[in-house]
Scaffold this motif. Sequence first.
Motif, mmCIF file in Angstrom:
data_model
loop_
_atom_site.group_PDB
_atom_site.id
_atom_site.type_symbol
_atom_site.label_atom_id
_atom_site.label_comp_id
_atom_site.label_asym_id
_atom_site.label_seq_id
_atom_site.Cartn_x
_atom_site.Cartn_y
_atom_site.Cartn_z
ATOM 1 N N GLN A 171 0.829 -1.203 0.000
ATOM 2 C CA GLN A 171 0.000 0.000 0.000
ATOM 3 C C GLN A 171 0.866 1.258 0.000
ATOM 4 O O GLN A 171 0.597 2.211 -0.739
ATOM 5 C CB GLN A 171 -0.930 -0.019 1.213
ATOM 6 N N ALA A 211 -8.588 5.794 -2.616
ATOM 7 C CA ALA A 211 -9.494 4.763 -3.127
ATOM 8 C C ALA A 211 -8.708 3.576 -3.675
ATOM 9 O O ALA A 211 -9.134 2.419 -3.528
ATOM 10 C CB ALA A 211 -10.391 5.351 -4.213
ATOM 11 N N GLN A 221 -7.451 1.553 -0.785
ATOM 12 C CA GLN A 221 -8.583 0.761 -0.301
ATOM 13 C C GLN A 221 -8.826 -0.447 -1.202
ATOM 14 O O GLN A 221 -9.217 -1.528 -0.728
ATOM 15 C CB GLN A 221 -9.838 1.634 -0.250
ATOM 16 N N GLN A 222 -8.552 -0.302 -2.470
ATOM 17 C CA GLN A 222 -8.691 -1.413 -3.424
ATOM 18 C C GLN A 222 -7.717 -2.546 -3.065
ATOM 19 O O GLN A 222 -8.067 -3.724 -3.121
ATOM 20 C CB GLN A 222 -8.406 -0.889 -4.837
ATOM 21 N N GLN A 279 -6.555 -3.041 -0.042
ATOM 22 C CA GLN A 279 -7.092 -3.549 1.223
ATOM 23 C C GLN A 279 -8.184 -4.590 0.966
ATOM 24 O O GLN A 279 -8.190 -5.681 1.564
ATOM 25 C CB GLN A 279 -7.651 -2.389 2.052
ATOM 26 N N ALA A 280 -9.097 -4.267 0.091
ATOM 27 C CA ALA A 280 -10.201 -5.175 -0.210
ATOM 28 C C ALA A 280 -9.697 -6.466 -0.852
ATOM 29 O O ALA A 280 -10.200 -7.557 -0.566
ATOM 30 C CB ALA A 280 -11.206 -4.485 -1.128
ATOM 31 N N GLU A 336 -8.207 -8.855 1.938
ATOM 32 C CA GLU A 336 -9.001 -9.218 3.113
ATOM 33 C C GLU A 336 -9.209 -10.728 3.242
ATOM 34 O O GLU A 336 -9.131 -11.287 4.352
ATOM 35 C CB GLU A 336 -10.353 -8.508 3.080
ATOM 36 N N GLU A 355 -7.215 -3.938 9.779
ATOM 37 C CA GLU A 355 -8.004 -2.722 9.597
ATOM 38 C C GLU A 355 -7.299 -1.506 10.195
ATOM 39 O O GLU A 355 -7.347 -0.409 9.623
ATOM 40 C CB GLU A 355 -9.386 -2.905 10.233
ATOM 41 N N HIS A 358 -4.474 -0.157 7.966
ATOM 42 C CA HIS A 358 -5.019 0.657 6.882
ATOM 43 C C HIS A 358 -5.486 2.007 7.412
ATOM 44 O O HIS A 358 -5.301 3.048 6.754
ATOM 45 C CB HIS A 358 -6.181 -0.080 6.209
ATOM 46 N N HIS A 359 -6.096 2.010 8.599
ATOM 47 C CA HIS A 359 -6.528 3.265 9.225
ATOM 48 C C HIS A 359 -5.344 4.217 9.415
ATOM 49 O O HIS A 359 -5.455 5.425 9.130
ATOM 50 C CB HIS A 359 -7.187 2.964 10.579
ATOM 51 N N GLN A 396 -4.377 5.654 6.016
ATOM 52 C CA GLN A 396 -5.389 6.604 5.557
ATOM 53 C C GLN A 396 -5.246 7.945 6.259
ATOM 54 O O GLN A 396 -5.233 9.012 5.622
ATOM 55 C CB GLN A 396 -6.791 6.029 5.793
#
Length: 295
Positions: free
Chosen positions: A173, A184, A187-188, A190-191, A194, A208, A211-212, A215
């Motif tokens: 990331q 975004a 986040q892609q 991240q998804a 998962e 999570e 990622h927070h 972000q």
Amino acid sequence: MVDAAKVAQLLELIDSEITKVQQARAQCAFSPVTATTAADALPGVLDAVQTDVPAVGNVYNINDSVYTLALEETGTAYGESAESTRTASTSFRVARPDNFDLAFDFDQTPVEVWGINFAATLWVRHKSSGSVRPVYWPGTRTYDPAGMTGDPHASERIGPSCAKAQGAISAAQVAAVRHGATAAQVQQIQAACEEIIRRYHGRVQLFEWMHHQIQMVVFEDREPESYPQFLQGLVHANKLDLTADNREHTRKYLETFVQGAPRPPTEFFCKVKAKDDVATLFHGPELQRFEALCV
């Protein structure tokens, strides 16, 4: 047996802490997090639980301004008896602007923050604002207050497999950001990852929170919630159940955090003792003190 009264009392304390955090946010009153030393809670012991950041392979590539992630994971998933393999994959076009505002410095010096022994710190500097903020990095033998006692993958002590997987995801990331990825697009990633975390590692809350941090620090230039604050928020939102027997160490840890002196509970040290050759981690009085934590 779970003491319902004690859990209820802790939930009240957490609600109080949530209110304080929300008020601080409203006032933009977050102050930079400062690391505490091991002497603040466990002299010579937590500091000596050596952590490291496992090396990860190249899980992404950039070709003609297209970022492609391909993270393959093999292991025995929850509820299964045979090994399986899954690959997290995604791709998108990136464009790093000429006036790229960020600078990164990855410091692999272990640090204790909130009573947790992180293996490294990613320092992120915003050139335009001059802010410098940390993203704390877990590693092998890091305490995870969201771990589950007795879990085959996600216990209180982070092992090398979990540390490597989470490190690879977070590194992928950050690498995407360095090539101009948007929030975004991060986040892609991240998804896409998962399923690997849920199937083979179980450390969803840590996943999570990492990622927070990215972000908030990278895209919003703001202080992220601490890991214990993040977990408090999950409890408040009924996304983390503190009444489960395998969450006793989580309750104990959050109690010490609310009281202002966070420290890992006995379960973490006992797991380290069970998984590691503690004689190579500690010597003399330190070894005796460590042994006393596991009775």
